[in-house]
Design an enzyme around this catalytic site. Structure first.
Site, PDB file in Angstrom:
ATOM      1  CD  GLU A  95      -2.890  -6.538   4.123  1.00 18.51           C
ATOM      2  OE1 GLU A  95      -2.272  -5.466   4.080  1.00 18.51           O
ATOM      3  OE2 GLU A  95      -2.915  -7.344   3.165  1.00 18.51           O
ATOM      4  CD  GLU A 154      -2.832  -1.270   2.349  1.00 15.75           C
ATOM      5  OE1 GLU A 154      -4.014  -1.632   2.212  1.00 15.75           O
ATOM      6  OE2 GLU A 154      -2.312  -1.021   3.448  1.00 15.75           O
TER       7      GLU A 154
END
Length: 260
Positions: free
Chosen positions: A131, A111
């Protein structure tokens, strides 16, 4: 203990290196340092381009430091002025940032990479959003990734956490270039030098217009530009640089950009 984030200034280019052995994972204090560094870069008129990379040959950044999480740091901790990694939520970041991905870019590291404007990857770099295996959502990637690459590829990455190599990343378009590892920083510095020599007021306008266009209709943003309602566009169209660009074109020479 050495500083977890190293900086190197080379003329108008700032190099930022994540250096937290063994994997360059980011905890809240490190994120706050990164935010302060990028805010200072944003506000320094002498700096024109930044490069973000990781120390070593294995990791760019695997994201959130899960050891810190195990010690009680939560996903909504104080990550500083720029949000996680210093870039994702930094207001008015109107200068170019290049990611030189030197290895694993997973989770929050992926990210952070996506918050950069140009991404150059070493041939051995890998990318993933794992995640789901930690019981959390890849929040920024869930918002951004389906807008950047084909929807079904983005959903596959988000749902499965699978690992992509650099070649596939380039094929889907979230990596600009793939280069041999020993050429990575040379190529990033070459690109940074090109941008540092470019028109900073134009770059600032481009970045602000893109942010405004995220949630507005095309014509609405175009009207804002034409009416000079965006500060960077207003500054550009009333600048010496804008006049210099026209003069340089007429005189068939390279323009000299002053950022004002």
């Amino acid at each position: 203990m050495s500083e977890p984030i190293k900086t190197r200034r080379d003329g108008r280019v700032l190099e930022v290196t994540m250096d937290r052995p063994k994997a360059n994972a980011i905890d809240a204090p490190t994120s706050r340092i990164m935010g302060d560094i990028f805010a200072a870069y944003r506000d320094d008129p002498e700096l024109r381009c930044a490069i973000l990379t990781g120390a070593g040959e294995k990791f760019f950044c695997p994201g959130w430091d899960l050891k810190a999480a195990a010690d009680g740091e939560g996903p909504v901790s104080d990550y500083g002025v720029g949000g996680f990694g210093g870039l994702q939520e930094l207001p008015n970041m109107n200068k170019p940032v290049i990611a030189a991905v030197n290895g694993i870019a997973f989770g929050g590291g992926f990210e952070i990479m996506m918050s950069c404007d140009i991404i150059i990857a070493a041939e051995h770099a890998t990318f993933a959003l794992p995640e789901i295996n930690s019981g959390v959502i890849a929040d920024a990637a869930t918002i951004k990734l389906p807008k950047r690459i084909p929807y079904h590829i983005a959903m596959d990455m988000l749902f499965t956490g699978r690992v992509l190599d650099a070649e596939e990343a380039a094929r889907w378009g979230f990596v600009n270039e793939v280069v041999p590892a020993d050429k990575l920083m040379d190529r990033a510095r070459e690109k940074a030098a090109l941008l540092a020599d470019g028109p900073p007021l134009v770059f600032a306008s481009i970045k602000e217009v893109l942010r405004e266009a995220e949630d507005k209709k095309f014509q609405d943003v175009l009207n804002m530009m034409n009416r000079q309602e965006l500060q960077t566009v207003k500054t550009l169209y009333n600048s010496e640089d804008q006049k210099e660009g026209a003069r340089a074109f007429a005189e068939k020479r390279k323009p000299v950009w002053k950022g004002k």
